[in-house]
Design an enzyme around this catalytic site. Structure first.
Site, PDB file in Angstrom:
ATOM      1  N   LYS A  71     -47.594 -56.897  74.626  1.00 51.50           N
ATOM      2  CA  LYS A  71     -46.997 -55.569  74.791  1.00 51.50           C
ATOM      3  C   LYS A  71     -45.567 -55.549  74.278  1.00 51.50           C
ATOM      4  CE  LYS A  71     -46.972 -51.352  76.327  1.00 51.50           C
ATOM      5  NZ  LYS A  71     -47.706 -50.432  75.448  1.00 51.50           N
ATOM      6  N   GLU A  82     -51.939 -44.396  62.666  1.00 50.39           N
ATOM      7  CA  GLU A  82     -51.964 -44.738  64.091  1.00 50.39           C
ATOM      8  C   GLU A  82     -53.400 -44.824  64.603  1.00 50.39           C
ATOM      9  OE1 GLU A  82     -50.082 -46.000  66.080  1.00 50.39           O
ATOM     10  OE2 GLU A  82     -50.764 -45.464  68.088  1.00 50.39           O
ATOM     11  N   CYS A 129     -44.424 -63.957  76.525  1.00 49.63           N
ATOM     12  CA  CYS A 129     -44.314 -64.739  77.756  1.00 49.63           C
ATOM     13  C   CYS A 129     -43.672 -63.933  78.884  1.00 49.63           C
ATOM     14  CB  CYS A 129     -43.473 -65.984  77.516  1.00 49.63           C
ATOM     15  SG  CYS A 129     -44.106 -67.019  76.212  1.00 49.63           S
ATOM     16  N   TRP A 131     -47.605 -66.994  75.957  1.00 51.94           N
ATOM     17  CA  TRP A 131     -48.244 -66.480  74.738  1.00 51.94           C
ATOM     18  C   TRP A 131     -47.913 -67.514  73.674  1.00 51.94           C
ATOM     19  CZ3 TRP A 131     -47.139 -64.819  69.756  1.00 51.94           C
ATOM     20  CH2 TRP A 131     -48.071 -63.972  69.155  1.00 51.94           C
ATOM     21  N   HIS A 133     -59.011 -44.928  44.012  1.00 55.05           N
ATOM     22  CA  HIS A 133     -58.343 -46.007  43.280  1.00 55.05           C
ATOM     23  C   HIS A 133     -58.709 -47.383  43.835  1.00 55.05           C
ATOM     24  CE1 HIS A 133     -56.181 -43.070  40.959  1.00 55.05           C
ATOM     25  NE2 HIS A 133     -55.961 -42.414  42.098  1.00 55.05           N
ATOM     26  N   LYS A 173     -54.884 -48.124  66.397  1.00 49.89           N
ATOM     27  CA  LYS A 173     -55.435 -48.060  67.761  1.00 49.89           C
ATOM     28  C   LYS A 173     -56.829 -48.660  67.792  1.00 49.89           C
ATOM     29  CE  LYS A 173     -52.996 -47.432  69.738  1.00 49.89           C
ATOM     30  NZ  LYS A 173     -51.603 -47.341  69.895  1.00 49.89           N
ATOM     31  N   GLU A 188     -56.905 -52.570  67.157  1.00 48.54           N
ATOM     32  CA  GLU A 188     -56.295 -53.461  68.150  1.00 48.54           C
ATOM     33  C   GLU A 188     -57.141 -53.627  69.407  1.00 48.54           C
ATOM     34  OE1 GLU A 188     -52.286 -52.422  69.388  1.00 48.54           O
ATOM     35  OE2 GLU A 188     -52.747 -50.302  69.425  1.00 48.54           O
ATOM     36  N   ASN A 247     -39.130 -68.098  77.498  1.00 50.96           N
ATOM     37  CA  ASN A 247     -39.678 -67.029  76.655  1.00 50.96           C
ATOM     38  C   ASN A 247     -38.829 -67.000  75.400  1.00 50.96           C
ATOM     39  OD1 ASN A 247     -40.778 -64.717  75.526  1.00 50.96           O
ATOM     40  ND2 ASN A 247     -39.691 -63.308  76.902  1.00 50.96           N
ATOM     41  N   GLY A 248     -39.464 -67.058  74.227  1.00 45.98           N
ATOM     42  CA  GLY A 248     -38.706 -67.033  72.972  1.00 45.98           C
ATOM     43  C   GLY A 248     -39.106 -68.191  72.083  1.00 45.98           C
ATOM     44  N   ARG A 257     -48.186 -57.977  79.520  1.00 47.72           N
ATOM     45  CA  ARG A 257     -47.364 -58.327  78.371  1.00 47.72           C
ATOM     46  C   ARG A 257     -48.175 -59.087  77.315  1.00 47.72           C
ATOM     47  NH1 ARG A 257     -41.720 -58.499  79.498  1.00 47.72           N
ATOM     48  NH2 ARG A 257     -41.437 -60.232  78.066  1.00 47.72           N
TER      49      ARG A 257
HETATM   50  C1  G6P Z   1     -46.405 -54.331  70.047  1.00 45.39           C
HETATM   51  C2  G6P Z   1     -47.169 -53.392  70.958  1.00 45.39           C
HETATM   52  C3  G6P Z   1     -47.267 -52.016  70.295  1.00 45.39           C
HETATM   53  C4  G6P Z   1     -45.886 -51.496  69.966  1.00 45.39           C
HETATM   54  C5  G6P Z   1     -45.079 -52.484  69.127  1.00 45.39           C
HETATM   55  C6  G6P Z   1     -43.609 -52.087  69.065  1.00 45.39           C
HETATM   56  O1  G6P Z   1     -47.136 -54.556  68.892  1.00 45.39           O
HETATM   57  O2  G6P Z   1     -48.462 -53.888  71.215  1.00 45.39           O
HETATM   58  O3  G6P Z   1     -47.906 -51.129  71.189  1.00 45.39           O
HETATM   59  O4  G6P Z   1     -45.999 -50.289  69.266  1.00 45.39           O
HETATM   60  O5  G6P Z   1     -45.121 -53.790  69.718  1.00 45.39           O
HETATM   61  O6  G6P Z   1     -43.094 -52.164  70.366  1.00 45.39           O
HETATM   62  P1  G6P Z   1     -41.852 -51.349  70.881  1.00 45.39           P
HETATM   63  O7  G6P Z   1     -41.699 -51.751  72.307  1.00 45.39           O
HETATM   64  O8  G6P Z   1     -40.692 -51.770  70.035  1.00 45.39           O
HETATM   65  O9  G6P Z   1     -42.158 -49.895  70.717  1.00 45.39           O
END
Ligand code: G6P
Length: 608
Positions: free
Chosen positions: A603, A481, A2, A76, A504, A485, A488, A100-101, A27
């Protein structure tokens, strides 16, 4: 998650709120709303599901009168579906509130205050608004304090009271808020992107304080008996609005991929002194490296993957146990850490709630904490014993790119300094290690320059529902990673496997034309990885191989071979990261998806 914005001042509030919400879109959200305090002190509410643009179009049609005070929110969804009614702000009597929260005891509060028949949404936030309305007897500070005493959970609130025109109140517990008093009026927001158009000077709202915004003043009150006034610690933004704009790129993600070489330089170069890593400006003492007998790395998402690479780099050199934990798991474990442990917390935003909880647990265990954080003044940065700031600038695309590279750069430097301090590296070895790290920067540029051909490779995976990433050792850490990527932002189901583990179980999923992105940059396991690639190739997989320029690759092994420059094996992650990011970017683009704001993702993850 949020986004929050509040404005009171001489300008047209709706314009500022809607622009601010557009700045907070990155966000991640599913609906948006604003509440305006109109000239006649009446409240005007507008809420819409979908993009901020929907809300803007609605406001343009519906709101004709002007207002100079209001609050805005991007939601959100956590409690209750994505509907106009569940969107914020929530009005309950004289109270108008955004949140937010998560209020964990919302159910108990509903019963305690007999709110069952009053609630019109399914949200925990409306419960907070209704409880506050019951507690309000004309004194906002007193009512807010009473509300806070009743709540369990994390929250930041921005609140207007119908009988207090022109004033906005705010309070936070964990979830972040920043505020500023500017010549254009007073502003409060969940992050800086909404404040930057108006000011470079701001403060982070401290926990256990109430903020009151009036058109030209921002007041801060402690939550004590007499609401003692206090003065915030002012901070200055170290980037400009340009950094948060696309600047000619079609997407923030592509722009941020391009910014990586500069971000690497900004993070590494100021910390090199006579060829050696030097953290004196960061006030990180060598004693924390000398005394530690184990390293515990904690993070979420991409930041956790940076930790996995760091572990693979550091452990063989330091010869001490290095463990990487997912923050949301670590916080509910009984961790084996103590005062001799160095806990490295990695977080781009510095606000991820699980990572923050893990940091607090590390302090309870008396461990020393060192945070690798991108956002200045964020909660994790403030609460850690020591901070290593990465200098990526604002990262707007949800999929992390440049923040990952600079987290790696930071961790490589920390590993190098620790090896030096612990006598595992000579000065010459440390100088050479940093030289190799700097060589990784042009290697990243080389791969960025090949973006079109990497984009063509991505065309071969977009029609498949699944993709597999394989590698051994460090290459496996990179694969994790790469798979994250791709999934997502392209919504292709992607998994990373240690190449030797395929037999396995996973190899059962390999059939005709299933894309396998194979990473083979580590010389000591190169031939083993190649054998694993042959095994999947024999079962019909479509192979995209990522290998070094000088690697000898059999002509018939790969369907596509992407070559990276011949950097030292320990540093191949940097050009490989660029390739994996570009594969994901182009896969998303070619599927016509929302690259920067993928569905369901946020984000900054400020709820558990
Ligand atoms: C969310 C974001 C990711 C990020 C993760 C951890 O999932 O979409 O891109 O790696 O949070 O966030 P931080 O701000 O703690 O690195």
């Amino acid at each position: 998650m949020c986004g929050i914005i509040g404005y009171t001042g001489p300008l047209e509030a709706s314009k500022i709120l809607l622009e601010g919400l557009a700045g907070l879109e990155y966000r991640g959200y599913d609906s948006a709303g604003i509440a305006l305090c109109m000239e006649d002190s009446k409240i005007c509410l507008a809420k819409k599901t979908g993009k901020v643009k929907n809300l803007k179009d609605y406001c343009n049609q519906q709101i004709t009168d002007s207002s100079h005070c209001g609050i805005g929110h991007t939601r959100w969804a956590t409690h209750g579906g994505v509907t106009d009614t569940n969107a914020h702000p929530h009005q309950a009597g004289k109270v108008i509130l955004i949140h937010n929260g998560i209020i964990e005891n919302y159910h108990a509060l509903t019963e305690e205050f007999h709110l069952e028949n009053e609630l019109i949404s399914q949200t925990d936030s409306e419960v907070a608004a209704r409880v506050l309305n019951r507690l309000y007897e004309g004194d906002p500070l007193a009512a807010i304090r009473k509300l806070i005493e009743l709540l369990d959970g994390s929250f930041s609130f921005c609140i207007m009271f119908e009988d207090q025109p022109g004033a906005i109140y705010a309070i936070r517990n964990v979830s972040p808020l920043v505020a500023a008093s500017t010549p254009s009026g007073s502003l409060i927001a969940s992050d800086l992107t909404a404040l930057i158009p108006y000011t470079r000077n701001y403060f982070v709202v401290p926990e256990q304080h109430i903020v009151k915004l009036t058109p030209y003043k921002v007041h801060l009150y402690q939550l004590d008996d007499t609401f003692t006034k206090t003065y915030p610690e002012m901070m200055t933004v170290n980037w400009n609005m340009d950094a948060a704009m696309k600047n000619g790129f079609p997407h923030f993600m592509l722009k941020e991929i391009h910014e990586q070489p500069d971000a690497m330089g900004n993070t590494i170069l100021p910390r090199i002194n006579k060829g050696l890593p030097d953290f004196s400006e960061d006030k990180i003492p060598d004693s924390i490296f000398e005394t530690c007998s184990q390293v515990q790395i904690i993070a979420c998402g991409t930041a956790m993957h940076a930790g996995m690479v760091a572990r693979a780099i550091m452990q063989p050199v330091l010869r001490i146990p290095i463990t990487v934990s997912v923050a949301s798991e670590f916080r509910y474990e009984e961790p084996l850490i103590d005062e001799k442990s160095l806990v490295i917390i990695i977080s781009q935003s510095g606000e991820t709630i699980d990572t923050l909880a893990a940091l607090r647990l590390a302090h309870q265990c008396k461990s020393t904490t060192l945070a690798v954080v991108n956002v200045k003044g964020s909660t994790i940065a403030r609460e850690s014993d020591y901070v290593f700031y990465t200098h990526a600038g604002p990262e707007i695309a949800v999929a992390s790119t440049k923040a990952y590279s600079v987290q790696l750069a930071a961790l490589y430097m920390i590993g190098c300094r620790m090896a030096l301090v612990k006598g595992k590296y000579t000065k010459e070895q440390a100088v050479s290690f940093l030289g190799d790290l700097l060589d990784a920067i042009p290697a990243m540029e080389t791969m960025i320059a090949q973006k079109e051909s990497i984009g063509n490779a991505a065309s071969h995976i977009i029609h498949s529902p699944d993709a597999f990433f394989i590698g051994r050792g460090l290459d496996y850490a990179f694969s994790l990673e790469g798979a994250l990527k791709l999934k997502e932002i392209s919504y292709i189901h992607s998994e990373a496997y240690a190449a030797g583990e395929l037999k396995h179980g996973t190899i059962a999923l390999i059939s005709d034309q299933v894309p396998v992105i194979a990473i083979a940059t580590q010389q000591h396991v190169y031939s083993k990885t190649i054998s694993n690639i042959r095994e999947v190739k024999a079962r019909g997989a479509f192979i995209i191989l990522l290998a070094k320029e000088s690697a000898v690759v059999d002509d018939h092994l790969a369907d596509i071979c992407i070559r990276i420059p011949d950097v030292d094996d320990l540093f191949t992650v940097f050009p490989i990261a660029v390739v994996l990011q570009l594969i994901a970017y182009y896969a998303s683009l070619k599927k016509h998806l929302d690259v920067d704001q993928p569905r369901n993702l946020a984000k900054s993850v400020t709820v558990e």
